[in-house]
Design a protein around this motif. Structure first.
Motif, PDB file in Angstrom:
ATOM      1  N   ASP A 144      21.861  60.340  30.840  1.00  0.00           N
ATOM      2  CA  ASP A 144      22.845  61.410  30.998  1.00  0.00           C
ATOM      3  C   ASP A 144      23.174  62.120  29.697  1.00  0.00           C
ATOM      4  O   ASP A 144      24.158  62.866  29.623  1.00  0.00           O
ATOM      5  N   ARG A 202      23.341  65.988  29.989  1.00  0.00           N
ATOM      6  CA  ARG A 202      24.474  66.418  30.817  1.00  0.00           C
ATOM      7  C   ARG A 202      25.785  66.234  30.055  1.00  0.00           C
ATOM      8  O   ARG A 202      26.700  67.042  30.183  1.00  0.00           O
ATOM      9  N   SER A 213      26.115  69.074  27.440  1.00  0.00           N
ATOM     10  CA  SER A 213      26.443  70.325  28.120  1.00  0.00           C
ATOM     11  C   SER A 213      27.890  70.326  28.590  1.00  0.00           C
ATOM     12  O   SER A 213      28.599  71.333  28.471  1.00  0.00           O
ATOM     13  N   PHE A 214      28.345  69.216  29.134  1.00  0.00           N
ATOM     14  CA  PHE A 214      29.726  69.089  29.575  1.00  0.00           C
ATOM     15  C   PHE A 214      30.690  69.285  28.407  1.00  0.00           C
ATOM     16  O   PHE A 214      31.668  70.040  28.500  1.00  0.00           O
ATOM     17  N   GLN A 262      31.487  72.776  27.194  1.00  0.00           N
ATOM     18  CA  GLN A 262      32.310  73.614  28.060  1.00  0.00           C
ATOM     19  C   GLN A 262      33.789  73.222  28.038  1.00  0.00           C
ATOM     20  O   GLN A 262      34.594  73.848  28.721  1.00  0.00           O
ATOM     21  N   THR A 277      30.875  64.367  38.938  1.00  0.00           N
ATOM     22  CA  THR A 277      29.914  65.458  38.896  1.00  0.00           C
ATOM     23  C   THR A 277      30.066  66.345  40.123  1.00  0.00           C
ATOM     24  O   THR A 277      30.420  65.877  41.210  1.00  0.00           O
ATOM     25  N   GLU A 309      26.333  68.457  37.642  1.00  0.00           N
ATOM     26  CA  GLU A 309      26.844  68.591  36.284  1.00  0.00           C
ATOM     27  C   GLU A 309      28.160  67.841  36.130  1.00  0.00           C
ATOM     28  O   GLU A 309      28.982  67.796  37.045  1.00  0.00           O
ATOM     29  N   GLN A 337      37.001  68.646  32.129  1.00  0.00           N
ATOM     30  CA  GLN A 337      36.666  70.043  31.842  1.00  0.00           C
ATOM     31  C   GLN A 337      37.834  70.934  32.259  1.00  0.00           C
ATOM     32  O   GLN A 337      38.406  70.756  33.334  1.00  0.00           O
TER      33      GLN A 337
END
Length: 1003
Positions: free
Chosen positions: A52, A55, A58-59, A62, A101, A105, A136
């Motif tokens: 992971d 991922r 990328s998380f 954001q 997720t 994502e 997020q």
């Protein structure tokens, strides 16, 4: 928020203290779960692994700088390679990370690290861990952190961690609220500019209540999103008229849906229609895909072949569709290949945060004026009303819609869920529980996927509004094709009894479902079982009287108005019965009356209907239910049907005292015909119409916090047979009694002589022994007696008698008189086979009895004879308790003997039982009179019996390892009782899915 071990890393990267690498553990796939979030969407929770890394990066990119600061207590713009390694490499014991997720994502993460009492990294037996979250920003406020806390807490408990520690900045109020609102026992302190929280992870009553309240809000919201879309796309609407998709599109438009409607068909031309404009189907814009619409779509109706459904689901998920109704067939109902296809469908939809009704569904309907959604194959929109209807069968759904329509009943919403692979009756119970537009819930079920949860939700809903259930496939021995349900060992009769305990009104046929639902939809609940009967036929009155007695009601002497009665006589008699305090309900019976000239005095029935309306309208308060039984009065049936509606009327409409005269004046006018019933609908119940009686300010059940019914017409249901009317009325009486008792459900008593600690030690010793069977062990006589004694249950000593001399020695030890009985499995508890000899007062009698037994029934080694002291005579009873994987622990009671077993005369309650439950168990058998002095016999000590039931319940509830208890026989005497035999089985307890974190059924 930050763990102590991470603080130094956030400001100055340093090497971690060297310590032995923990052993690797297998990936815990049972930690994976789908959850419903606060806004009704779904997310997938699962362990974070080394795969992971991308991922996670990328998380993190954001997440806002503020959220990163709250997490690490310092500016932390990006994760280093070391951070990524640390946050993706876990041993699943001392270091665990979970991620939520959506669409594949990450939207949130949580992790814990086991620590010692100094706050340093540790391994077991250290039982504390630091926990940290990161959500997020775009998904904050959806309840993601609360769901993750439930799941990480369950993981921690599984790994021997009992407490969480968390350090949070004071400004991070959202995260502090997640912890403080969770319901766990906690401590809070302020240290070095941060808030230090300590949570005890042992579930509490408050944490369980918080979890279930969140579950209810989330699941209700997920259903509300399906029922109240602002826009709908029909995927698979054919270009030519006909076909499933085009039919649903036509039904949507015909119902007057208030939102936007789109048609989707992949076979449409790539360019627009004539003149370059968009293609239209039935006057709505049509597109080749959902993505091509360019506008938000809330709900998609999928009506394409099964092999094309995955493509349609992906199209919907990638473009923000919130929910799906899958009408397509070819899934679990078609065999193993279809079951696998259904599993993939659910996984795919949930990965995008969508919920599914279906597959193989008939559709959904919402009659609310501001929605008017008919996303189903039903060609006509039902009238608006106060009944919520859920079915698992499209054919039964059509029949119920037709039957309710003919009887003038309106619906608030209708769902036919097909294979119910995702959204089920449980979800709609969550929605209807606090839906102000629904007063009565009707369910046709062919299987119950989670009986324990269903019972819990039904009990809560039934406390504020009636829940009526008819169960199909009761005797087939298996679930209908396409329904995924847990295996249960509990007989159907037991499940029915448990549902009734939860307040569910159980009926046997769809006709009875409609009969009961129509009465409950607008009539007040009866205050008791006293029934007044009046009408113009003495014979029909007597039939009604007999039916009342059969159903356990208390009918008053029927009032015969004679065949010469006119409508005014009915009006006056009904008004008097409503005012009479000696009755709780009224049944009006009516037959045609032929005058001397051969004409019926009641004409087309409007005059009599108006008379009944006037009587009810003139009552000071609508406190009694009224039902009508009519025989061969088609005109009356039509008049009642034309006047019927359960929808609140427009302001100012009603029927006043002049109703009878008005009806008489307008007899020549054609009655308003009800809308036609679809010709394709299969027949339902016989037409048995109803009459609407406006009563301003009527409130059916003042039971806050349940919904209060709006002012509107009260329905007087009419039935073509006395038995049907009385059966529906009897269900209302029993439900009303349950509602009154539910306000005081009783208590679970405390007994000072219970040794819970000693019992737990004994259980651990037995199950932890070297020769213990992982599947469980049946305790020997001595161990069973010891365990029961720790809960104040004394078992009469039993001494083996392998020889006549051993029997004599045993009798001398116990004292005469004694009983000699066999314990061979084929003779145990079967006194009818002659394996018991009682009142043996001397050695000679004992030896004679021993010789008779062995001569008639077999050798001593086959019979396994035993000797017991005699006890006072009484009634032989049986007490059982068992844990079923589907419904949980069940306490059962009955009288001993073949007759009771043959008749199935056994009562059941869920554990833990209250004092009220125990009293009801003793009094709910058909053979109960034997305990209370039947035919002059002495009443037995029922308080002692109730105490025994409560002690067994406490034992099983305190120790889930006690998977079965059987006390047989229990001889209940006029004073005291004696337990003559006991069997106890221990095993590792089955998982309690209702106590774990919130999750949807796995596929």
């Amino acid at each position: 928020m930050q763990s102590a071990s991470e603080q130094s890393e956030a400001t100055e990267p340093q090497a971690e203290p060297a310590r032995p690498a923990p052993p690797e553990h297998a990936y815990p796939d049972h930690w994976e779960a789908d959850v419903v979030l606060r806004d009704g969407g779904t997310a997938r929770i699962g362990p974070i692994t080394t795969d992971d890394a991308d991922r996670l990066v990328s998380f993190y990119e954001q997440v806002s700088d503020e959220s990163k600061y709250y997490r690490f207590f310092a500016p932390y713009p990006r994760l280093s390679a070391k951070d990524v390694h640390r946050f993706t490499h876990h041993d699943f014991v001392d270091r665990v990370g979970l991620a939520a997720t959506v669409g594949g994502e990450f939207i949130a993460t949580v992790r814990y690290d086991r620590i010692d009492d100094r706050g340093l990294p540790a391994s077991a037996p250290a039982d504390e861990a630091e926990v940290a979250f990161l959500v997020q920003d775009a998904h904050q406020g959806r309840g993601v952190a609360s769901a993750l806390l439930e799941h990480i807490a369950a993981v921690a408990r599984e790994r021997g961690i009992r407490r969480f520690a968390a350090e949070v900045l004071p400004a991070n109020t959202k995260m502090i609220k997640v912890f403080t609102d969770a319901g766990y026992t906690q401590k809070r302190s302020f240290e070095d500019g941060s808030v230090r929280l300590h949570l005890d992870l042992e579930p509490t009553d408050r944490s369980l209540a918080v979890q279930r309240a969140r579950e209810q809000r989330a699941e209700a919201r997920s259903v509300q999103r399906l029922l109240t879309p602002a826009s709908v796309a029909v995927v698979g609407a054919g270009r030519a008229p006909g076909g499933v998709g085009r039919t649903v599109l036509r039904n949507l438009l015909g119902a007057g849906f208030t939102g936007r409607v789109y048609a989707v068909n992949a076979e449409l031309p790539a360019t627009g229609g004539d003149g370059g404009g968009p293609v239209e189907l039935d006057g709505v814009p049509a597109y080749r895909s959902v993505g091509a619409i360019g506008e938000p779509v809330d709900l998609a109706i999928v009506a394409v072949p099964a092999e094309r459904v995955p493509e349609a689901v992906a199209d919907c998920g990638e473009h923000g569709v919130r929910g799906l109704v899958v009408l397509s067939a070819g899934y679990a109902e078609s065999g193993p290949e279809g079951r696998e296809r259904q599993r993939r469908l659910v996984q795919q939809a949930r990965s995008y945060g969508m919920r599914i009704i279906g597959p193989n569904a008939f559709g959904i309907i919402n009659t609310a004026d501001d929605v008017r959604l008919n996303a189903s194959l039903a060609p006509q929109m039902p009238a608006a009303g106060r009944i919520g209807l859920f079915t698992q069968s499209g054919a039964i759904g059509i029949a119920l819609l037709a039957g309710l329509h003919r009887r003038g009943a309106g619906l608030s919403s209708f769902i036919s869920a097909g294979n119910r692979a995702d959204v089920s009756g449980n979800d709609f119970l969550q929605h209807w529980y606090d839906d102000p537009g629904t007063d009565v819930v009707l369910l046709y079920l062919e299987s119950i996927g989670n009986p324990r949860k269903f019972t819990r939700l039904a009990r809560r809903t039934a406390a504020v509004k009636p829940v009526v259930v008819v169960k199909g496939a009761r005797h087939s021995g298996s679930a209908p094709p396409g329904h995924r349900v847990p295996v249960t060992r509990v007989p159907h009769a037991t499940v029915s009894a448990l549902l009734r305990q939860a307040g569910v009104i159980r009926v046997d046929t769809v006709t009875e479902l409609v009969d009961a639902g129509l009465l409950l939809a607008a009539q007040p609940l009866p205050a008791g079982p006293r029934v007044a009967i009046l009408g113009n036929s003495e014979s029909l009155g007597l039939l009604t009287y007999d039916a009342c007695l059969t159903e356990g009601l208390r009918p008053l002497r029927p009032l015969d108005l004679t065949t010469s009665a006119v409508p005014a006589d009915f009006r006056d008699a009904l008004a008097a019965a409503l005012a009479d305090e000696t009755s709780d309900a009224v049944v009006v019976t009516a037959i045609p009356w032929v005058g001397e000239d051969g004409a019926t005095e009641f004409g087309d029935g409007e005059v009599l209907a108006a008379a009944l309306r006037e009587a009810v309208a003139s009552a000071p308060a609508p406190t009694k239910p009224v039902v009508v039984v009519h025989v061969e009065m088609g005109g009356l049936a039509e008049a009642l049907a034309a006047a019927t509606s359960t929808r609140p009327p427009a302001a100012g409409r009603g029927v006043g005292p002049g109703a009878v005269a008005s009806a008489r004046e307008n007899r020549s006018a054609a009655p308003t015909a009800p809308a036609p019933v679809p010709a394709t609908a299969p027949p339902a119940a016989e037409p048995a119409p109803s009459v609407s009686v406006p009563v301003p300010g009527h409130v059916t059940e003042p039971a806050p916090p349940g919904p209060v019914r709006e002012a509107g017409p009260v329905t007087i249901p009419a039935y073509p047979a006395a038995e049907r009317a009385v059966r529906a009325l009897a269900e209302a009486v029993r439900y009303g009694q349950w509602r009154r008792q539910a306000a005081d459900p009783g208590r679970v008593p405390e007994y000072e002589d219970i040794d819970e600690t000693g019992a737990a030690a004994l259980i651990r010793r037995v199950l932890g022994g070297a020769d213990a069977d992982a599947r469980g062990v049946t305790l020997g006589t001595d161990q069973a007696g010891e365990l029961l004694a720790r809960y104040g249950i004394t078992v009469l000593p039993t001494l083996p008698a392998p020889t006549p001399d051993a029997a004599v020695v045993a009798a001398a030890r116990l004292g005469y008189p004694v009983a000699l009985k066999t314990t061979a499995p084929h003779l145990r508890h079967r006194p009818d086979l002659g394996g018991v000899r009682l009142d043996l007062a001397t050695e000679e009698q004992l030896r004679t009895a021993y010789a008779e037994l062995t001569e008639v029934l077999g050798k001593p080694e086959e019979l396994q004879p035993v000797v017991q002291a005699m006890v006072p005579r009484g009634v032989d009873t049986v007490v059982h308790s068992a844990i079923d994987p589907a419904v949980g622990a069940v306490l059962s009671f009955g009288l001993s003997g073949a007759a009771s077993e043959l008749l199935g005369d056994t009562a059941h309650r869920l554990v833990p039982a209250t004092d009220r439950d125990a009293a009801e168990l003793v009094r709910s058998l058909r053979t109960t009179p034997l305990l209370f002095g039947w035919r002059g016999s002495a009443p037995v000590d029922t308080p002692a019996l109730e105490e025994l039931l409560l002690r067994v319940s406490r034992l099983v509830d305190d120790h889930p390892e006690v998977v079965a208890v059987s006390l047989e026989p229990v001889v209940v005497a006029p004073r005291g009782l004696s337990v003559l035999g006991a069997t106890v089985r221990l095993a590792p307890p089955p998982p309690r899915t209702d106590l774990g974190p919130r999750s949807l059924p796995n596929y």
